[in-house]
Every structure is written in C-alpha cells, then in structure tokens.
Design an enzyme around this catalytic site. Structure first.
Site, PDB file in Angstrom:
ATOM      1  N   LYS A 152       0.910  -1.075  -0.140  1.00  0.00           N
ATOM      2  CA  LYS A 152      -0.049  -0.034   0.088  1.00  0.00           C
ATOM      3  C   LYS A 152       0.862   1.091   0.044  1.00  0.00           C
ATOM      4  O   LYS A 152       1.821   1.446   0.878  1.00  0.00           O
ATOM      5  CB  LYS A 152      -0.933  -0.067   1.321  1.00  0.00           C
ATOM      6  CG  LYS A 152      -1.641   1.105   1.421  1.00  0.00           C
ATOM      7  CD  LYS A 152      -2.639   1.013   2.686  1.00  0.00           C
ATOM      8  CE  LYS A 152      -3.010   2.481   2.969  1.00  0.00           C
ATOM      9  NZ  LYS A 152      -4.207   2.485   4.029  1.00  0.00           N
TER      10      LYS A 152
HETATM   11  C1  5RP Z   1      -1.797   4.321   7.507  1.00  0.00           C
HETATM   12  C2  5RP Z   1      -2.744   3.686   6.708  1.00  0.00           C
HETATM   13  C3  5RP Z   1      -4.157   3.909   7.055  1.00  0.00           C
HETATM   14  O1  5RP Z   1      -5.110   3.011   7.114  1.00  0.00           O
HETATM   15  C4  5RP Z   1      -4.765   4.825   5.934  1.00  0.00           C
HETATM   16  O2  5RP Z   1      -3.814   6.025   5.766  1.00  0.00           O
HETATM   17  C5  5RP Z   1      -5.815   5.415   6.157  1.00  0.00           C
HETATM   18  O3  5RP Z   1      -6.653   5.822   4.887  1.00  0.00           O
HETATM   19  P1  5RP Z   1      -6.843   7.311   4.816  1.00  0.00           P
HETATM   20  O4  5RP Z   1      -5.367   7.852   4.762  1.00  0.00           O
HETATM   21  O5  5RP Z   1      -7.412   6.976   3.252  1.00  0.00           O
HETATM   22  O6  5RP Z   1      -7.770   7.913   5.514  1.00  0.00           O
HETATM   23  O7  5RP Z   1      -2.403   2.639   6.352  1.00  0.00           O
HETATM   24  O8  5RP Z   1      -0.685   4.283   6.960  1.00  0.00           O
END
Ligand code: 5RP
Length: 292
Positions: free
Chosen positions: A205
């Site tokens: 991710k």
């Molecule tokens: C932090 C993460 C969180 O799940 C993610 O950042 C949350 O999602 P968003 O930024 O879209 O609110 O992996 O690193």
C-alpha cells in the site's frame, strides 16, 4: 552490498510492457505461491477486474477516535456492501463487524505509537499470527518507515510477519508510511515499495505520485493506493482514476470515504472506477446522480 559510487540512475521501466511472470493467475507476483495464499489473495483481488476496493478504518490504532469513525458499529455496516476488503484492527473488527459477512479482511498487526508521539516510526508487531488465523485474516498489514528513525525496527516487524505468514499461507500487506521528514516523490516511493516487495510481501500500500506507472512497473507485487487526507469528492475520484490508469490494483481509502457527506455513494463511485472501467468524470457524474 554494492559500492554506491557511480551507481546509475534507474530509468528503464518499460511501463508499456506487461508483467512477465503472471503465469495465468490474476494477482501480480503470486504465480508461484501456494493454494492457500492464492485463495486469500483472490478473496481480496477480484479475479475478473484484478482489482480491489479496500476500506481503511484502522485510524484508531494511533489516532483514537477519528472524525467520521466515532461509531464504527454504525459506519462499517452501511459501507460494507460497497467494498471488497475491510482494513482494520482486531479490536474494531471483533467488536463492530459481524462475522456473517463475505468480505476479505486486511488485519492491521503493527502498532505502538499515538498522535501524542512526535516520531510515529517506532512500532512493534502487536498481533500474533495465531490470532490472525483465528480471525481468518486474508492479509496482515504492517507499517514500514523507510528513511525514518524507526526503519530498522519496522523492517524487523515486517520480516517477522512475512515469515509467520509464509508458515501459514497468509499474505502480508506492506504499508509505506510517509512521515513528516519523508519526501512524497516517485524517487522515494520507488525506493520504499521496492524494498518492501523484495522483503517478500505479497502486496504494497502506497501513495499516488508523479511517474506512478514507473513505481508500479518496478514493484513485482500489486500496489493499492492510499487515500490520504479528505479531498473534494471529484478530486478524490480523479486520484482513484489516475491510480488505476497508472497500474494500481485497487484503492485503500479511508477518510475520502467515511468523511464524505455521502459516504455510501462515494464508495459506490470508487467501485465504478476500480471494477467497471469508469473515468473520474463518469464516476463523479454517477456520484452526483446518486446523491440527488
Ligand atoms: C496508515 C494507513 C491507514 O489505513 C490509512 O492511511 C488510512 O486511510 P486514509 O489515509 O485514506 O484515511 O495505512 O498508513
């Protein structure tokens, strides 16, 4: 380790050439994995589109109660029909998500910091693989802090989780963190995603950036793109569209879904881009029609 002097700048990404070792399986880099891993990955990545809509609601693991996620028990059920994979902590999942669902589970297993810390890069592995097995997790998510003070321990956490995942055929999702001091350039994301992939994760991710297709080409496992801070809906849909066009195999959005005034319609619009080939404009028109 090679001598770093005179290293050439990587540039031959051949972004137009598809991944060469697909081997008939729909998940990039998973061709040689065993049946159990492939089944978990298929729970996450749709075999037809090859993509996934993840919904991230793990913010509480370091932010506590977050705007839009005050009532996990109310927010998650209404969004559940429109997403493929639930990304959360075991505490949130066990208390607020019914096990009578068919969604994939991305279980957050690293932890150890809070908003009160200046430096968020020092984490531990907080969930045993046995508990991930009990929860039937389809992957275990570990935060990695490349270039930060906590790089070594985060890569140690990551390798422990990958090793446990390999023993029991549970994929690992390496989450590339962007701390205050880290740049958000393609140079950084190429470095971080590739390091994490070479450690042995089955998916990464990360964030969208310029030259994103080169980041994707150099990463031998699927990339899902993080949403980041709340944007106006049309801009969030453009981010989603550009990510998929650039070769991402899904979105893992949190705030851009749960902080939208029309979170259900937003999740549906993202789904159109991820699985049905909608452009950002078409998805935004869909969203506007749906909210009126
Ligand atoms: C932090 C993460 C969180 O799940 C993610 O950042 C949350 O999602 P968003 O930024 O879209 O609110 O992996 O690193």
């Amino acid at each position: 380790m090679p001598d770093q002097e005179g290293l050439k700048i990587a540039k031959d990404y051949q972004t137009e050439v598809p991944f060469a070792n697909q081997g008939g399986f729909h998940v990039k880099g998973a061709n040689s994995l065993d049946w159990g891993m492939k089944k978990h990955l298929t729970n996450i990545f749709d075999p037809e589109s090859g993509n996934t809509v993840m919904f991230a609601f793990d913010h509480g693991y370091f932010m506590g109660s977050t705007a839009g996620l005050e009532r996990l028990d109310l927010v998650i059920p209404k969004l559940m029909p429109h997403i493929d994979c639930l990304m959360g902590t075991r505490g949130a999942l066990r208390t607020c998500v019914t096990p009578a669902n068919r969604k994939a589970i991305a279980l957050r297993v690293s932890s150890g910091t809070s908003m009160l810390n200046e430096d968020l890069s020092h984490e531990v592995v907080a969930v045993d693989v046995e508990d991930a097995i009990r929860m039937n997790a389809d992957c275990m998510a570990v935060q990695t802090f490349i270039g930060a003070d906590g790089q070594l321990e985060s890569l140690d956490n990551l390798s422990r989780v990958i090793n446990a995942g390999m023993r029991y055929s549970i994929p690992t999702l390496g989450v590339v963190a962007v701390g205050k001091e880290m740049e958000r350039t393609d140079r950084f994301f190429k470095l971080a995603t590739r390091i994490v992939a070479e450690m042995g994760v089955q998916m990464v991710k990360t964030y969208y950036c310029d030259n994103f297709e080169e980041v994707v080409a150099a990463c031998p496992v699927p990339i899902v793109v993080a949403g980041g801070k709340k944007l106006p809906e049309d801009e969030a849909l453009t981010l989603a569209y550009r990510s998929i066009q650039g070769g991402a195999h899904g979105l893992d959005m949190g705030r851009n879904i749960f902080q939208s005034e029309h979170s259900v319609e937003m999740a549906q619009a993202i789904r159109k881009i991820v699985h049905s080939g909608y452009t950002d404009k078409e998805a935004y028109e869909f969203y506007l029609d749906a909210i009126h």
